[in-house]
Structures are given as C-alpha cells and as structure tokens.
Design a protein around this motif. Structure first.
Motif, PDB file in Angstrom:
ATOM      1  N   VAL A 195       0.858  -1.192   0.000  1.00 35.43           N
ATOM      2  CA  VAL A 195       0.000   0.000   0.000  1.00 35.43           C
ATOM      3  C   VAL A 195       0.890   1.236   0.000  1.00 35.43           C
ATOM      4  O   VAL A 195       1.812   1.341   0.812  1.00 35.43           O
ATOM      5  N   SER A 196       0.609   2.149  -0.895  1.00 33.49           N
ATOM      6  CA  SER A 196       1.477   3.327  -1.038  1.00 33.49           C
ATOM      7  C   SER A 196       1.164   4.423  -0.025  1.00 33.49           C
ATOM      8  O   SER A 196       2.063   5.175   0.363  1.00 33.49           O
ATOM      9  N   ASP A 197      -0.084   4.532   0.412  1.00 35.01           N
ATOM     10  CA  ASP A 197      -0.459   5.568   1.371  1.00 35.01           C
ATOM     11  C   ASP A 197       0.084   5.217   2.754  1.00 35.01           C
ATOM     12  O   ASP A 197      -0.244   4.166   3.314  1.00 35.01           O
ATOM     13  N   ASP A 198       0.905   6.095   3.316  1.00 39.73           N
ATOM     14  CA  ASP A 198       1.575   5.794   4.587  1.00 39.73           C
ATOM     15  C   ASP A 198       0.593   5.530   5.714  1.00 39.73           C
ATOM     16  O   ASP A 198       0.772   4.596   6.506  1.00 39.73           O
ATOM     17  N   ALA A 199      -0.435   6.360   5.824  1.00 42.99           N
ATOM     18  CA  ALA A 199      -1.386   6.225   6.923  1.00 42.99           C
ATOM     19  C   ALA A 199      -2.183   4.924   6.804  1.00 42.99           C
ATOM     20  O   ALA A 199      -2.386   4.210   7.798  1.00 42.99           O
ATOM     21  N   VAL A 200      -2.635   4.622   5.603  1.00 41.26           N
ATOM     22  CA  VAL A 200      -3.403   3.390   5.382  1.00 41.26           C
ATOM     23  C   VAL A 200      -2.516   2.175   5.627  1.00 41.26           C
ATOM     24  O   VAL A 200      -2.935   1.202   6.261  1.00 41.26           O
ATOM     25  N   ARG A 201      -1.288   2.255   5.124  1.00 38.24           N
ATOM     26  CA  ARG A 201      -0.358   1.136   5.323  1.00 38.24           C
ATOM     27  C   ARG A 201      -0.117   0.888   6.807  1.00 38.24           C
ATOM     28  O   ARG A 201      -0.131  -0.261   7.263  1.00 38.24           O
ATOM     29  N   ALA A 202       0.103   1.949   7.568  1.00 36.50           N
ATOM     30  CA  ALA A 202       0.363   1.798   9.003  1.00 36.50           C
ATOM     31  C   ALA A 202      -0.834   1.203   9.722  1.00 36.50           C
ATOM     32  O   ALA A 202      -0.677   0.362  10.627  1.00 36.50           O
ATOM     33  N   GLU A 203      -2.033   1.598   9.333  1.00 37.43           N
ATOM     34  CA  GLU A 203      -3.235   1.069   9.978  1.00 37.43           C
ATOM     35  C   GLU A 203      -3.397  -0.423   9.695  1.00 37.43           C
ATOM     36  O   GLU A 203      -3.660  -1.218  10.610  1.00 37.43           O
ATOM     37  N   ILE A 204      -3.231  -0.813   8.421  1.00 39.62           N
ATOM     38  CA  ILE A 204      -3.380  -2.221   8.064  1.00 39.62           C
ATOM     39  C   ILE A 204      -2.293  -3.050   8.732  1.00 39.62           C
ATOM     40  O   ILE A 204      -2.549  -4.140   9.271  1.00 39.62           O
ATOM     41  N   ALA A 205      -1.070  -2.540   8.726  1.00 44.77           N
ATOM     42  CA  ALA A 205       0.035  -3.273   9.328  1.00 44.77           C
ATOM     43  C   ALA A 205      -0.173  -3.453  10.826  1.00 44.77           C
ATOM     44  O   ALA A 205       0.105  -4.533  11.382  1.00 44.77           O
ATOM     45  N   GLY A 206      -0.655  -2.424  11.486  1.00 48.92           N
ATOM     46  CA  GLY A 206      -0.894  -2.522  12.921  1.00 48.92           C
ATOM     47  C   GLY A 206      -1.934  -3.572  13.262  1.00 48.92           C
ATOM     48  O   GLY A 206      -1.760  -4.365  14.196  1.00 48.92           O
ATOM     49  N   GLU A 207      -3.022  -3.583  12.490  1.00 48.05           N
ATOM     50  CA  GLU A 207      -4.066  -4.590  12.711  1.00 48.05           C
ATOM     51  C   GLU A 207      -3.532  -5.999  12.443  1.00 48.05           C
ATOM     52  O   GLU A 207      -3.796  -6.935  13.212  1.00 48.05           O
ATOM     53  N   ALA A 208      -2.786  -6.134  11.345  1.00 50.52           N
ATOM     54  CA  ALA A 208      -2.268  -7.454  10.985  1.00 50.52           C
ATOM     55  C   ALA A 208      -1.291  -7.962  12.034  1.00 50.52           C
ATOM     56  O   ALA A 208      -1.332  -9.144  12.414  1.00 50.52           O
ATOM     57  N   LEU A 209      -0.417  -7.092  12.520  1.00 50.86           N
ATOM     58  CA  LEU A 209       0.573  -7.521  13.509  1.00 50.86           C
ATOM     59  C   LEU A 209      -0.109  -7.953  14.801  1.00 50.86           C
ATOM     60  O   LEU A 209       0.268  -8.964  15.413  1.00 50.86           O
ATOM     61  N   SER A 210      -1.129  -7.214  15.209  1.00 51.44           N
ATOM     62  CA  SER A 210      -1.873  -7.580  16.410  1.00 51.44           C
ATOM     63  C   SER A 210      -2.534  -8.938  16.245  1.00 51.44           C
ATOM     64  O   SER A 210      -2.504  -9.785  17.161  1.00 51.44           O
ATOM     65  N   GLU A 211      -3.123  -9.184  15.078  1.00 49.98           N
ATOM     66  CA  GLU A 211      -3.789 -10.461  14.824  1.00 49.98           C
ATOM     67  C   GLU A 211      -2.784 -11.610  14.772  1.00 49.98           C
ATOM     68  O   GLU A 211      -3.030 -12.691  15.314  1.00 49.98           O
ATOM     69  N   LEU A 212      -1.656 -11.385  14.117  1.00 48.61           N
ATOM     70  CA  LEU A 212      -0.646 -12.428  14.033  1.00 48.61           C
ATOM     71  C   LEU A 212      -0.083 -12.777  15.403  1.00 48.61           C
ATOM     72  O   LEU A 212       0.112 -13.955  15.725  1.00 48.61           O
ATOM     73  N   ASP A 213       0.171 -11.753  16.219  1.00 47.53           N
ATOM     74  CA  ASP A 213       0.690 -12.006  17.563  1.00 47.53           C
ATOM     75  C   ASP A 213      -0.299 -12.835  18.384  1.00 47.53           C
ATOM     76  O   ASP A 213       0.101 -13.702  19.167  1.00 47.53           O
ATOM     77  N   ALA A 214      -1.586 -12.555  18.207  1.00 52.21           N
ATOM     78  CA  ALA A 214      -2.605 -13.290  18.963  1.00 52.21           C
ATOM     79  C   ALA A 214      -2.733 -14.736  18.485  1.00 52.21           C
ATOM     80  O   ALA A 214      -3.013 -15.640  19.284  1.00 52.21           O
ATOM     81  N   LEU A 215      -2.516 -14.959  17.191  1.00 53.54           N
ATOM     82  CA  LEU A 215      -2.712 -16.295  16.621  1.00 53.54           C
ATOM     83  C   LEU A 215      -1.469 -17.169  16.710  1.00 53.54           C
ATOM     84  O   LEU A 215      -1.573 -18.394  16.793  1.00 53.54           O
ATOM     85  N   LEU A 216      -0.295 -16.546  16.697  1.00 58.67           N
ATOM     86  CA  LEU A 216       0.952 -17.304  16.744  1.00 58.67           C
ATOM     87  C   LEU A 216       1.425 -17.445  18.186  1.00 58.67           C
ATOM     88  O   LEU A 216       2.520 -17.026  18.559  1.00 58.67           O
ATOM     89  N   THR A 217       0.591 -18.024  18.999  1.00 57.49           N
ATOM     90  CA  THR A 217       0.939 -18.281  20.392  1.00 57.49           C
ATOM     91  C   THR A 217       1.063 -19.783  20.598  1.00 57.49           C
ATOM     92  O   THR A 217       0.415 -20.570  19.910  1.00 57.49           O
ATOM     93  N   GLY A 218       1.869 -20.171  21.563  1.00 60.66           N
ATOM     94  CA  GLY A 218       2.058 -21.594  21.790  1.00 60.66           C
ATOM     95  C   GLY A 218       2.892 -22.215  20.686  1.00 60.66           C
ATOM     96  O   GLY A 218       3.510 -21.529  19.869  1.00 60.66           O
ATOM     97  N   ASN A 219       2.902 -23.521  20.649  1.00 59.49           N
ATOM     98  CA  ASN A 219       3.673 -24.266  19.662  1.00 59.49           C
ATOM     99  C   ASN A 219       2.767 -24.720  18.519  1.00 59.49           C
ATOM    100  O   ASN A 219       1.757 -25.373  18.747  1.00 59.49           O
ATOM    101  N   SER A 220       3.154 -24.416  17.306  1.00 58.45           N
ATOM    102  CA  SER A 220       2.407 -24.892  16.145  1.00 58.45           C
ATOM    103  C   SER A 220       2.621 -26.396  15.991  1.00 58.45           C
ATOM    104  O   SER A 220       3.741 -26.886  16.136  1.00 58.45           O
ATOM    105  N   PRO A 221       1.559 -27.169  15.711  1.00 65.34           N
ATOM    106  CA  PRO A 221       1.738 -28.610  15.485  1.00 65.34           C
ATOM    107  C   PRO A 221       2.720 -28.859  14.344  1.00 65.34           C
ATOM    108  O   PRO A 221       2.762 -28.102  13.369  1.00 65.34           O
ATOM    109  N   LYS A 222       3.487 -29.912  14.445  1.00 63.21           N
ATOM    110  CA  LYS A 222       4.527 -30.161  13.446  1.00 63.21           C
ATOM    111  C   LYS A 222       3.986 -30.214  12.021  1.00 63.21           C
ATOM    112  O   LYS A 222       4.595 -29.621  11.115  1.00 63.21           O
ATOM    113  N   PRO A 223       2.857 -30.869  11.728  1.00 63.68           N
ATOM    114  CA  PRO A 223       2.369 -30.898  10.346  1.00 63.68           C
ATOM    115  C   PRO A 223       1.983 -29.518   9.802  1.00 63.68           C
ATOM    116  O   PRO A 223       1.924 -29.339   8.591  1.00 63.68           O
ATOM    117  N   ALA A 224       1.722 -28.571  10.705  1.00 62.19           N
ATOM    118  CA  ALA A 224       1.259 -27.250  10.271  1.00 62.19           C
ATOM    119  C   ALA A 224       2.375 -26.220  10.187  1.00 62.19           C
ATOM    120  O   ALA A 224       2.115 -25.063   9.835  1.00 62.19           O
TER     121      ALA A 224
END
Length: 230
Positions: free
Chosen positions: A163-192
């Motif tokens: 995304v070229s717009d700095d403000a839009v990019r920062a907003e999307i990135a912030g949301e994505a990072l928060s979601e990834l941090d919440a989902l990538l907790t614990g140990n991922s099963p080996k097949p996954a």
C-alpha cells in the motif's frame, strides 16, 4: 478471455519471496508439499493479474476467467495452463475442489482500483477471501483445521507491504501484527509448521522491514519455527 498459458518471469523481489515460501513448504509433510506449492503458485498467479493490469475492467475480465477456470476443474480436464494443471494433479486428488478455491478471486477483486478508498471492509474481504481460503485449503492438505483466521491475518500483513499511502499502510500493518501475535501463540503442530511458517515470515516483514526476503535472519527465524513450532 484467456490468461497467458506461460508464467511470466518474476521480479527479483518476488523471486526472493517465492524462494522463502519454498523453504516453508519444506517443513510440511512430504505427501502434501506438491499441493502446498501449487496453491501458493495460484496465489502468485492471481497477484500478478493486479500487478500487471492498469485497467480495472481488464483486471476484472482476467479474474473472471480464473474464477470460471477453477470451477471447471471439478468436471472438466484442466486447460493448458501450468498452474491449473498442477492444481488438477496435486490438489484436487487430496480433497480440495476447484469450487473451494474460486472464492479467492473475490479477495483480489476487492483490490481492483475503482477510485474508492481502501477501507476496512475492502481490506477485510481481501484478507478473508484470499488468505482465509488459501490457508484453509492448504490446511486441508495438511489435515489441519481452523487455520483460516491465520490466513486472513497473513494476507492483511502482505497487503500492508504493497500500500502506497503511509497512513493506510500503518493502519493495516498494525491490525495485521496484532492479529498475528494473537494467533501465533504456543507451539504450532509439526504438520502445520510450513503453513504457520508463512505467517512467521510475514510477521518478520512487519517487525523488521529492513530485513528483506532472503535475509539470513529471516531464514534463521523460519528454521527455528520449523524445529520448535514457536
């Protein structure tokens, strides 16, 4: 309307991303690797349509062709396109239908430039239809359910980097990072771990944007995840 039967040579930046993704595929069970790679090829193919199309109408026509081509895989031989042929050989026999993949098109349609702002609704449609469907399909190959939310977060994080717009990019990135941090907790099963490894890589892109795909520290992070699931 047909798409080119031959894949275009990717740019060096895209080639680096594809090489990293190939490393992630290597952490998946051997029986699922060909299908995993074929589904990533499909995602790159669809992305290339938006990257190479300046007229929204032309982009829509090309995406429509792909939607119809994916649905036809369930009842007709694959046309002479390498991506579709790989899907027919390595994905459909493992229980993923072409109709299951067709909704990915809607995710890319959400990004067609129609003059409207890239708001939360469009970002959400893109993330869920592209990443959610892609990860759910790969998860089926791996025998892993419930991975669609991780795919949506992955797609959102990837979108933020284009995304070229700095403000839009920062907003999307912030949301994505928060979601990834919440989902990538614990140990991922080996097949996954091949699949979750993709999410780890895109999170590294948000956390350390100076480390471009191919950076040795990114490879080391992926290797650690592949070994430990963390």
């Amino acid at each position: 309307m047909t798409d080119s039967p031959a894949a275009a040579t990717p740019s060096p930046a895209i080639d680096a991303v594809m090489r990293e993704q190939a490393l992630a595929v290597g952490y998946a069970p051997e029986a699922s690797r060909d299908g995993f790679a074929a589904l990533l090829d499909l995602d790159h193919q669809l992305a290339s349509i938006l990257q190479s199309t300046t007229e929204p109408m032309i982009g829509q026509m090309r995406l429509t062709w792909w939607y119809e081509a994916l649905e036809k895989l369930d009842h007709a031989p694959a046309p002479a396109h390498p991506v579709l042929q790989r899907l027919a050989v390595s994905v459909l026999p493992m229980g993923v239908k072409g109709a299951d993949l067709a909704p990915m098109i809607e995710g890319w349609e959400a990004l067609l430039d129609d003059g409207e702002p890239l708001d939360d609704a469009r970002v959400g449609r893109h993330a869920e239809a592209r990443g959610g469907v892609l990860f759910a399909s790969i998860g089926r190959l791996l025998g892993q359910a419930g991975v669609a939310p991780l795919g949506a977060a992955w797609a959102k994080a990837d979108l933020a980097q284009h995304v070229s717009d700095d403000a839009v990019r920062a907003e999307i990135a912030g949301e994505a990072l928060s979601e990834l941090d919440a989902l990538l907790t614990g140990n991922s099963p080996k097949p996954a771990r091949g699949l979750s490894g993709l999410a780890v890589l895109v999170r590294e892109s948000l956390r350390h944007p100076e480390r471009l795909p191919g950076h040795p520290l990114r490879a080391a992070r992926l290797a650690w995840h592949g070994l430990t699931g963390r």
